[in-house]
Write an enzyme that holds these catalytic residues in place. Sequence first.
Site, PDB file in Angstrom:
ATOM      1  N   TYR A   1       0.802  -1.229   0.000  1.00  0.00           N
ATOM      2  CA  TYR A   1       0.000   0.000   0.000  1.00  0.00           C
ATOM      3  C   TYR A   1       0.835   1.280   0.000  1.00  0.00           C
ATOM      4  O   TYR A   1       0.278   2.372  -0.056  1.00  0.00           O
ATOM      5  CB  TYR A   1      -0.911   0.008   1.237  1.00  0.00           C
ATOM      6  CG  TYR A   1      -1.817  -1.192   1.288  1.00  0.00           C
ATOM      7  CD1 TYR A   1      -2.937  -1.263   0.478  1.00  0.00           C
ATOM      8  CD2 TYR A   1      -1.529  -2.268   2.114  1.00  0.00           C
ATOM      9  CE1 TYR A   1      -3.757  -2.380   0.495  1.00  0.00           C
ATOM     10  CE2 TYR A   1      -2.345  -3.385   2.147  1.00  0.00           C
ATOM     11  CZ  TYR A   1      -3.459  -3.436   1.328  1.00  0.00           C
ATOM     12  OH  TYR A   1      -4.273  -4.544   1.342  1.00  0.00           O
TER      13      TYR A   1
ATOM     14  N   HIS B   1      -4.417   6.178  -0.731  1.00  0.00           N
ATOM     15  CA  HIS B   1      -4.957   6.016   0.628  1.00  0.00           C
ATOM     16  C   HIS B   1      -3.897   6.301   1.695  1.00  0.00           C
ATOM     17  O   HIS B   1      -4.225   6.473   2.857  1.00  0.00           O
ATOM     18  CB  HIS B   1      -5.491   4.583   0.785  1.00  0.00           C
ATOM     19  CG  HIS B   1      -6.799   4.467   1.482  1.00  0.00           C
ATOM     20  ND1 HIS B   1      -7.697   5.507   1.621  1.00  0.00           N
ATOM     21  CD2 HIS B   1      -7.382   3.404   2.092  1.00  0.00           C
ATOM     22  CE1 HIS B   1      -8.776   5.084   2.273  1.00  0.00           C
ATOM     23  NE2 HIS B   1      -8.608   3.818   2.577  1.00  0.00           N
TER      24      HIS B   1
ATOM     25  N   PHE C   1      -4.829  -1.795   9.986  1.00  0.00           N
ATOM     26  CA  PHE C   1      -5.245  -1.322   8.682  1.00  0.00           C
ATOM     27  C   PHE C   1      -6.191  -0.143   8.883  1.00  0.00           C
ATOM     28  O   PHE C   1      -6.653   0.130   9.993  1.00  0.00           O
ATOM     29  CB  PHE C   1      -5.853  -2.462   7.858  1.00  0.00           C
ATOM     30  CG  PHE C   1      -4.779  -3.357   7.302  1.00  0.00           C
ATOM     31  CD1 PHE C   1      -4.228  -3.110   6.059  1.00  0.00           C
ATOM     32  CD2 PHE C   1      -4.278  -4.407   8.053  1.00  0.00           C
ATOM     33  CE1 PHE C   1      -3.207  -3.896   5.561  1.00  0.00           C
ATOM     34  CE2 PHE C   1      -3.257  -5.206   7.569  1.00  0.00           C
ATOM     35  CZ  PHE C   1      -2.722  -4.954   6.321  1.00  0.00           C
TER      36      PHE C   1
ATOM     37  N   ASN D   1      -9.229   0.624   8.494  1.00  0.00           N
ATOM     38  CA  ASN D   1     -10.534   0.489   9.152  1.00  0.00           C
ATOM     39  C   ASN D   1     -10.443   0.345  10.664  1.00  0.00           C
ATOM     40  O   ASN D   1     -11.456   0.454  11.352  1.00  0.00           O
ATOM     41  CB  ASN D   1     -11.300  -0.703   8.564  1.00  0.00           C
ATOM     42  CG  ASN D   1     -11.633  -0.503   7.106  1.00  0.00           C
ATOM     43  OD1 ASN D   1     -11.340   0.530   6.509  1.00  0.00           O
ATOM     44  ND2 ASN D   1     -12.249  -1.503   6.506  1.00  0.00           N
TER      45      ASN D   1
ATOM     46  N   ASP E   1      -6.735  11.148   3.260  1.00  0.00           N
ATOM     47  CA  ASP E   1      -7.151  11.319   1.875  1.00  0.00           C
ATOM     48  C   ASP E   1      -8.634  11.687   1.818  1.00  0.00           C
ATOM     49  O   ASP E   1      -9.414  11.278   2.673  1.00  0.00           O
ATOM     50  CB  ASP E   1      -6.896  10.029   1.088  1.00  0.00           C
ATOM     51  CG  ASP E   1      -7.627   8.827   1.669  1.00  0.00           C
ATOM     52  OD1 ASP E   1      -7.479   8.569   2.881  1.00  0.00           O
ATOM     53  OD2 ASP E   1      -8.363   8.149   0.925  1.00  0.00           O
TER      54      ASP E   1
ATOM     55  N   ASN F   1     -13.645   5.123   6.441  1.00  0.00           N
ATOM     56  CA  ASN F   1     -13.622   4.134   7.522  1.00  0.00           C
ATOM     57  C   ASN F   1     -12.564   4.416   8.586  1.00  0.00           C
ATOM     58  O   ASN F   1     -12.737   4.061   9.743  1.00  0.00           O
ATOM     59  CB  ASN F   1     -13.442   2.725   6.954  1.00  0.00           C
ATOM     60  CG  ASN F   1     -14.686   2.261   6.214  1.00  0.00           C
ATOM     61  OD1 ASN F   1     -15.800   2.651   6.552  1.00  0.00           O
ATOM     62  ND2 ASN F   1     -14.501   1.456   5.192  1.00  0.00           N
TER      63      ASN F   1
END
Length: 193
Positions: A18, A23, A71, A73, A98, A119
Amino acid sequence: MSTSPYLLVGLGNPGPTYEFTRHNVGFWAVADLADRYGSSFSLNSRQRAEVASVVVPGTTTKLICVKPTTFMNDSGVAVKAIAAFHKIPVDHVIVLHDELDLDPGRLRVKKGGGDNGHNGLKSIRAHLGSGDFYRVRIGIGRPPGRQSAADYVLNKLKPADLDAMRVDAAIGADAALSIIRHGLDATQNTFNR
């Protein structure tokens, strides 16, 4: 006036998969701040985050820069643990993230409000029991055509787009510092364009 540190939380996802995705622009913003002041991140597995502490030169203002290792969330897990450990009130929490509803190169600063389907923000609000933290919303734009938002935010950026997003992240870091130094109204007048 509270003398507690400020908690600057960059939102993103951990790991190389990632690292270069839209993100993770929040991660880049807090990394930029740590770099500016010669600090580096170290893993705090108990608090589930990478943490860098800095004192703003010429002041006694301490910043705790955080990249959750949960992560996106579950970002609130790390934020709650660090805020509790350092006794940081919610009005000293600044979240950099973001924002699909702003074009790249655009930025908005606000305090409180809804999570707008984000989230990471939803998790932080749930774990802190309040949404009254500052947000530095760094524009990434909407996905083109029929591409899903999830695919768009998690796709690796092309080098030119990555460079532009890193500049936007650095401006987001400037906005976070401005909140601390000058307050919300002055920061909004400068950065909300």
